[in-house]
Design a protein around this motif. Structure first.
Motif, PDB file in Angstrom:
ATOM      1  N   PHE A  22       8.304   5.202   8.795  1.00 53.80           N
ATOM      2  CA  PHE A  22       7.684   4.838  10.077  1.00 53.80           C
ATOM      3  C   PHE A  22       8.038   3.400  10.446  1.00 53.80           C
ATOM      4  N   LEU A  23       7.891   2.497   9.505  1.00 50.82           N
ATOM      5  CA  LEU A  23       8.176   1.091   9.782  1.00 50.82           C
ATOM      6  C   LEU A  23       9.672   0.856   9.918  1.00 50.82           C
ATOM      7  N   ALA A  24      10.476   1.606   9.186  1.00 50.13           N
ATOM      8  CA  ALA A  24      11.925   1.454   9.326  1.00 50.13           C
ATOM      9  C   ALA A  24      12.368   1.805  10.742  1.00 50.13           C
ATOM     10  N   ARG A  25      11.773   2.863  11.326  1.00 47.09           N
ATOM     11  CA  ARG A  25      12.111   3.217  12.710  1.00 47.09           C
ATOM     12  C   ARG A  25      11.722   2.101  13.673  1.00 47.09           C
ATOM     13  N   LEU A  26      10.536   1.513  13.441  1.00 43.74           N
ATOM     14  CA  LEU A  26      10.105   0.410  14.299  1.00 43.74           C
ATOM     15  C   LEU A  26      11.035  -0.791  14.159  1.00 43.74           C
ATOM     16  N   ALA A  27      11.536  -1.025  12.953  1.00 45.03           N
ATOM     17  CA  ALA A  27      12.458  -2.155  12.748  1.00 45.03           C
ATOM     18  C   ALA A  27      13.737  -1.956  13.546  1.00 45.03           C
ATOM     19  N   GLU A  28      14.236  -0.694  13.603  1.00 51.07           N
ATOM     20  CA  GLU A  28      15.424  -0.415  14.402  1.00 51.07           C
ATOM     21  C   GLU A  28      15.179  -0.656  15.885  1.00 51.07           C
ATOM     22  N   LEU A  29      13.964  -0.322  16.356  1.00 50.32           N
ATOM     23  CA  LEU A  29      13.644  -0.447  17.780  1.00 50.32           C
ATOM     24  C   LEU A  29      13.386  -1.893  18.198  1.00 50.32           C
ATOM     25  N   ASN A  30      13.073  -2.761  17.241  1.00 48.57           N
ATOM     26  CA  ASN A  30      12.656  -4.128  17.580  1.00 48.57           C
ATOM     27  C   ASN A  30      13.428  -5.145  16.750  1.00 48.57           C
ATOM     28  N   PRO A  31      14.742  -5.214  16.903  1.00 51.49           N
ATOM     29  CA  PRO A  31      15.539  -6.134  16.075  1.00 51.49           C
ATOM     30  C   PRO A  31      15.210  -7.604  16.330  1.00 51.49           C
ATOM     31  N   ALA A 339      -9.914  -6.193  -2.421  1.00 52.65           N
ATOM     32  CA  ALA A 339      -8.618  -6.596  -1.882  1.00 52.65           C
ATOM     33  C   ALA A 339      -7.501  -5.727  -2.452  1.00 52.65           C
ATOM     34  N   THR A 340      -7.564  -5.433  -3.739  1.00 53.83           N
ATOM     35  CA  THR A 340      -6.533  -4.604  -4.365  1.00 53.83           C
ATOM     36  C   THR A 340      -6.519  -3.200  -3.775  1.00 53.83           C
ATOM     37  N   LEU A 341      -7.670  -2.578  -3.692  1.00 52.64           N
ATOM     38  CA  LEU A 341      -7.747  -1.201  -3.181  1.00 52.64           C
ATOM     39  C   LEU A 341      -7.342  -1.127  -1.717  1.00 52.64           C
ATOM     40  N   ARG A 342      -7.783  -2.112  -0.926  1.00 51.91           N
ATOM     41  CA  ARG A 342      -7.398  -2.102   0.488  1.00 51.91           C
ATOM     42  C   ARG A 342      -5.894  -2.330   0.652  1.00 51.91           C
ATOM     43  N   ARG A 343      -5.316  -3.156  -0.196  1.00 49.08           N
ATOM     44  CA  ARG A 343      -3.876  -3.414  -0.105  1.00 49.08           C
ATOM     45  C   ARG A 343      -3.082  -2.141  -0.381  1.00 49.08           C
ATOM     46  N   ILE A 344      -3.466  -1.422  -1.429  1.00 47.64           N
ATOM     47  CA  ILE A 344      -2.745  -0.184  -1.742  1.00 47.64           C
ATOM     48  C   ILE A 344      -3.008   0.872  -0.673  1.00 47.64           C
ATOM     49  N   GLU A 345      -4.199   0.906  -0.140  1.00 47.37           N
ATOM     50  CA  GLU A 345      -4.505   1.816   0.972  1.00 47.37           C
ATOM     51  C   GLU A 345      -3.564   1.541   2.141  1.00 47.37           C
ATOM     52  N   HIS A 346      -3.326   0.276   2.440  1.00 45.69           N
ATOM     53  CA  HIS A 346      -2.391  -0.065   3.511  1.00 45.69           C
ATOM     54  C   HIS A 346      -0.982   0.433   3.192  1.00 45.69           C
ATOM     55  N   ARG A 347      -0.568   0.306   1.936  1.00 45.61           N
ATOM     56  CA  ARG A 347       0.769   0.789   1.590  1.00 45.61           C
ATOM     57  C   ARG A 347       0.897   2.294   1.863  1.00 45.61           C
ATOM     58  N   LEU A 348      -0.134   3.044   1.518  1.00 46.09           N
ATOM     59  CA  LEU A 348      -0.107   4.485   1.784  1.00 46.09           C
ATOM     60  C   LEU A 348       0.092   4.765   3.274  1.00 46.09           C
ATOM     61  N   GLN A 349      -0.600   4.004   4.110  1.00 43.01           N
ATOM     62  CA  GLN A 349      -0.607   4.273   5.544  1.00 43.01           C
ATOM     63  C   GLN A 349       0.634   3.749   6.246  1.00 43.01           C
ATOM     64  N   MET A 350       1.278   2.751   5.650  1.00 45.71           N
ATOM     65  CA  MET A 350       2.495   2.198   6.254  1.00 45.71           C
ATOM     66  C   MET A 350       3.658   3.182   6.209  1.00 45.71           C
ATOM     67  N   ILE A 351       3.652   4.076   5.244  1.00 45.44           N
ATOM     68  CA  ILE A 351       4.835   4.914   5.020  1.00 45.44           C
ATOM     69  C   ILE A 351       5.121   5.809   6.221  1.00 45.44           C
ATOM     70  N   GLU A 352       4.102   6.510   6.715  1.00 46.45           N
ATOM     71  CA  GLU A 352       4.330   7.386   7.877  1.00 46.45           C
ATOM     72  C   GLU A 352       3.216   7.267   8.905  1.00 46.45           C
ATOM     73  N   ASP A 353       2.547   6.120   8.934  1.00 42.88           N
ATOM     74  CA  ASP A 353       1.488   5.881   9.919  1.00 42.88           C
ATOM     75  C   ASP A 353       0.442   6.995   9.883  1.00 42.88           C
ATOM     76  N   GLN A 354       0.098   7.439   8.684  1.00 42.50           N
ATOM     77  CA  GLN A 354      -0.890   8.501   8.546  1.00 42.50           C
ATOM     78  C   GLN A 354      -2.209   7.914   8.046  1.00 42.50           C
ATOM     79  N   GLN A 355      -3.290   8.511   8.527  1.00 45.10           N
ATOM     80  CA  GLN A 355      -4.608   8.065   8.078  1.00 45.10           C
ATOM     81  C   GLN A 355      -4.918   8.761   6.749  1.00 45.10           C
ATOM     82  N   THR A 356      -4.319   8.260   5.710  1.00 42.30           N
ATOM     83  CA  THR A 356      -4.504   8.838   4.381  1.00 42.30           C
ATOM     84  C   THR A 356      -5.054   7.786   3.439  1.00 42.30           C
TER      85      THR A 356
END
Length: 896
Positions: A22-31, A339-356
């Motif tokens: 998900f973020l890789a696609r955004l990086a392509e769109l916003n160089p 902080a640790t749990l929220r950080r890893i939660e963010h990593r999960l959600q960054m991958i495909e912008d899913q509420q997981t």
């Protein structure tokens, strides 16, 4: 930029492209955004991503803005430029701005040219506390004001509000080719299955005042007016503050919150076992348990301590630790774990912008999450998380929230009799009968299924506590009487079940202190204040009390202020009494605490009364009210039941007139004002009684004016006052007024007391007065500590005659004055100890034997220990010796 900064940013970008499609696609769109990030950092790049202007293509512009913001916030997070708190705060700020833009667009479409007003977004959950997830729902409640909401001419207000709200949600949530802005979940509103998505403000307030459930109270801990008509949202939240922060605890609600957590654990049981598939949010030891840990403590203590009313979880943990409600080490550990749990939660959600919130089950997917976070593989990530979730689970399990009843008291009579015998009821017949009556619903407070369930929950601990009392049968009778006076015992029993130590304290009160037992019977919620461990700390000073009370008293009307001060004083006075019953404090220290408490109440209520009086009658120019305390308040030595001896004075010219809409002459002005101050301190209200006020020590006594000028007071004291009135001034202390006015009153007193005396006449006058007191008010019995030969009255007469004759040691506190006199050789060596013993006995007996009779057998050891004696016989012997010491001193002073 340092090489380290450049390396961290490049690493973040590489991990993002390799592991987060998900973020890789955004990086392509916003160089351009990527280039700015690599060159200047996250904040500089974000500064170029301003909120878009309102335009006709709001759907597209908001989504593009969201994409750029999501990309840069992810890079800031992954590079370490932003910590979790900064990331969630910026995500929350974005959500607020997006909601505002969507509301403006919805209004512009429906009512072009009108201001977007009359509709508010009240954020709950993580948006409410500025802790929004990387890819999260927002959980708002939408409210509107029919009177101010712009609408078309023929629109019904409710229909117009629903159309605007529905369009706002669509603008944010609808998924287009550009994605979405925010998922909006409106199911936290009241009765979501039947109510419209936006509610009138009045209907919402009515619901939360009368119908809301326990979880809704907890939800509003994290609430704020986040978008739209913020003034409307803030007014709504202000109106429901009593619902959110309840001064009187409801342990049924805390039990329900604990049960809700258990249900969540059960429902997500597949995500409980730690490993692949573990639910970071709802699993055992996960994010929600940290949030619940903080919120339950906030619900318990926040109604009484405004410093705990903070929405963010980390802030709440810090506030709870600072206030001493939780251990600082626990707060620090949970803060790090969060902080640790929220950080890893963010990593999960960054991958495909899913509420997981669940760790992937597949090894490759778990490895991608680990690598995105900088770990080598999934196993390393799990190894880092395991001690975190283990510790969180252990902390949460330590919460004192009542669970299902286990190991209840037997119902079969022979088994119950055995349990009662083991607890200390011997013989058990009376206790058997009382418990049978409770279970049969004989008492009004025990006639509902909920009350009987609460009874069974508390019975094991209650029987144990009562059985350990000095006189179990008598204590059980008093407890039965207490419950019999309650309209409902449900919350009281839930409280005792959740806090077993309170059951022990309650039984100790009932068995040892009739004064406190009566207070508890009148206001059973008094015992809730003892949950706070600060109730057993050293008594607070006047300044500390006023600072503590200020947040809860500001903005109240006069009548509510009278009630609130009575509540605060009653709770604190009760807690001080409990300290004595628990043997936790020196009675003389508590006597000083009682005095500081009374003085704080006087300051608050006199200030409020003066302010209200000024509104009606203005001020008397160059003049003010001054209050002089005498007796035990003047000497900072009140007992639990002491009245307040006050003299009212005023500065300035008695011929002056007030400058308000209804002017009064100064004498009339201050007499009416003083009457109102007395009423504020003494008139019973719905919250009960505060203090009796005695003003008979004023010039000319009960026949004289209630208030006089400082000049009149000084003239009277110099020219007309009796010797005993000057003796009374030895315990006088100005307690209300400006510093200058109090200093002037103190100067007058000091001058009067320093005047030369004729020692023989002084002693004769005092002896005559002492004889009149003895004739008018004979001692109630051998333990009338004040009256009778060698009592505290004799002590004060001997001391005050000596003070006036020598013009020395003019301290209103008896203990301090005697210490000074002993050093100067004006008092016998044993008198200080005699006063200490009798003073402590007086304070203790006011609680344990308020009618002047000897303490009950159960209370005698308590009184003896508080007075420094091993037992009651030794105390009586010390008492007799102290009286003899004082009687000898007084006999040496009074004329034969």
């Amino acid at each position: 930029m340092t090489a380290l900064d450049a390396s961290a940013r490049q690493s973040a970008l590489d991990r993002l492209i390799a592991n987060a499609p998900f973020l890789a696609r955004l990086a392509e769109l916003n160089p351009d955004d990527i280039s700015r990030f690599l060159a200047d950092g996250t904040d500089a790049a974000l500064a170029r991503v301003a909120p878009p202007p309102d335009d006709d293509d709001i759907m597209r512009t908001l989504r593009q803005w969201r994409g750029r913001t999501a990309l840069l916030l992810a890079l800031g997070d992954l590079s370490g430029e932003h910590d979790v708190a900064a990331t969630t705060r910026l995500l929350s700020a974005f959500a607020d701005q997006a909601c505002d833009a969507a509301i403006r667009a919805a209004f512009a479409e429906r009512v072009p040219g009108e201001e977007a007003r009359g509709l508010a977004v009240v954020a709950l959950g993580k948006l409410g506390s500025h802790e929004l997830n990387y890819s999260s729902d927002i959980d708002p409640i939408l409210i509107f004001d029919p009177a101010t909401l712009p609408r078309r001419q023929r629109d019904d207000p409710d229909e117009a509000a629903v159309r605007i709200a529905r369009r706002m949600v669509e603008i944010l949530s609808a998924r287009t080719g550009d994605g979405h802005v925010l998922r909006v979940d409106l199911r936290l509103r009241p009765h979501p299955e039947v109510t419209p998505i936006v509610l009138p403000e009045s209907a919402a307030i009515s619901y939360y005042e009368s119908e809301a459930l326990a979880w809704e109270q907890a939800a509003f801990i994290r609430s704020r007016a986040s978008a739209g008509d913020r003034a409307l949202g803030e007014n709504f939240l202000a109106a429901i503050q009593p619902f959110i922060w309840r001064r009187s605890l409801d342990f049924r609600q805390l039990k329900e919150i604990g049960a809700m957590s258990d249900r969540i654990r059960d429902h997500f049981s597949q995500g409980q076992a730690f490993g692949p598939g573990y639910d970071l949010k709802r699993g055992r030891g996960g994010i929600r348990e940290i949030e619940f840990f903080a919120q339950v403590h906030q619900l318990i203590y926040g109604g009484r301590d405004p410093s705990l009313r903070v929405p963010a979880t980390v802030d709440a943990l810090a506030a709870l630790a600072k206030a001493g409600r939780i251990d600082a080490d626990v707060a620090n550990r949970l803060t790090g774990h969060y902080a640790t749990l929220r950080r890893i939660e963010h990593r999960l959600q960054m991958i495909e912008d899913q509420q997981t919130h669940s760790l992937p089950v597949q090894p490759d997917a778990l490895g991608a999450v680990a690598r995105l976070d900088g770990e080598t593989d999934g196993a390393a990530l799990l190894a880092a998380l395991l001690p975190v979730v283990t510790d969180v689970g252990a902390c949460y399990d330590s919460l004192v929230v009542e669970r299902a009843v286990t190991g209840g008291l037997p119902r079969e009579e022979s088994e119950l009799a055995g349990a009662l015998l083991a607890a200390g009821f011997e013989p058990p017949a009376a206790a058997l009968r009382t418990i049978a009556e409770w279970r049969g619903g004989k008492l009004r407070a025990l006639r509902s299924p909920a009350a009987l369930e609460a009874l069974e929950a508390v019975l094991p601990e209650l029987v144990k506590a009562i059985g350990a009392a000095p006189d179990p049968q008598a204590t059980l009778i008093r407890f039965d009487k207490l419950v019999g006076g309650l309209p409902s015992a449900i919350n009281f029993f839930h409280l005792l079940a959740a806090q077993p130590e309170l059951a022990k304290i309650a039984t100790r009160i009932l068995s040892l202190a009739p004064t406190l037992a009566d207070a508890l019977g009148a206001r059973v919620e008094l015992i809730e204040g003892l949950i706070d461990k600060r109730a057993f700390e050293s008594p607070a000073t006047k300044a500390e009390l006023m600072s503590e009370w200020a947040p809860g008293l500001s903005g109240l009307d006069y009548e509510r202020l009278l009630d609130r001060v009575r509540d605060r004083v009653g709770e604190r006075r009760f807690a001080y009494g409990v300290q004595l019953v628990a043997g936790a404090s020196d009675p003389m220290m508590i006597a000083c605490g009682y005095s500081e408490l009374a003085e704080a109440a006087l300051q608050v209520l006199a200030d409020a009364t003066v302010a209200e009086f000024i509104e009606a009658h203005g001020r008397v120019p160059g003049s003010e009210l001054v209050i002089l305390a005498l007796g035990r308040l003047g000497g900072r030595a009140l007992t639990h039941a002491s009245d307040l001896d006050l003299i009212y004075l005023f500065t300035g010219d008695h011929l002056a007139e007030s400058d308000g809409p209804r002017p009064l002459g100064a004498t009339t002005y201050y007499n009416r004002l003083a009457q109102r101050v007395t009423a504020a301190m003494s008139v019973p209200t719905a919250a009960g009684k505060l203090y009796d006020v005695d003003t008979r020590l004023r010039p000319q006594g009960a026949q004289g004016p209630l208030v006089v000028t400082l000049d009149s007071f000084e003239r009277y004291q110099r020219e007309e006052a009796w010797t005993w009135e000057h003796m009374a001034l030895l315990r006088a202390r100005p307690v209300y007024g400006s510093d200058d006015a109090k200093a002037e009153v103190q100067r007058i007193i000091d001058d009067l007391l320093a005047a030369p005396r004729e020692p023989v006449k002084l002693a004769q006058d005092a002896a005559e007065m002492r004889d009149r007191i003895a004739a008018h008010k004979p001692p109630k019995g051998p333990l009338d500590i004040k009256g009778g030969p060698g009592g505290l009255v004799d002590l004060e007469f001997a001391m005050q005659v000596t003070q006036l004759a020598t013009a020395k040691c003019h301290d209103p506190n008896i203990g301090s004055a005697l210490a000074c006199m002993r050093v100067d050789g004006f008092a016998p060596a044993g008198v200080c100890d005699a006063h200490g013993l009798l003073g402590r006995m007086l304070v203790m007996l006011r609680l344990t034997a308020p009618d002047g009779e000897p303490a009950t057998p159960a209370a005698r050891q308590l009184v003896a220990s508080a007075c420094g004696e091993p037992g009651w016989p030794q105390l009586l012997a010390a008492h007799d010796a102290a009286r003899q010491e004082i009687a000898n001193w007084w006999a040496s002073i009074r004329p034969s």
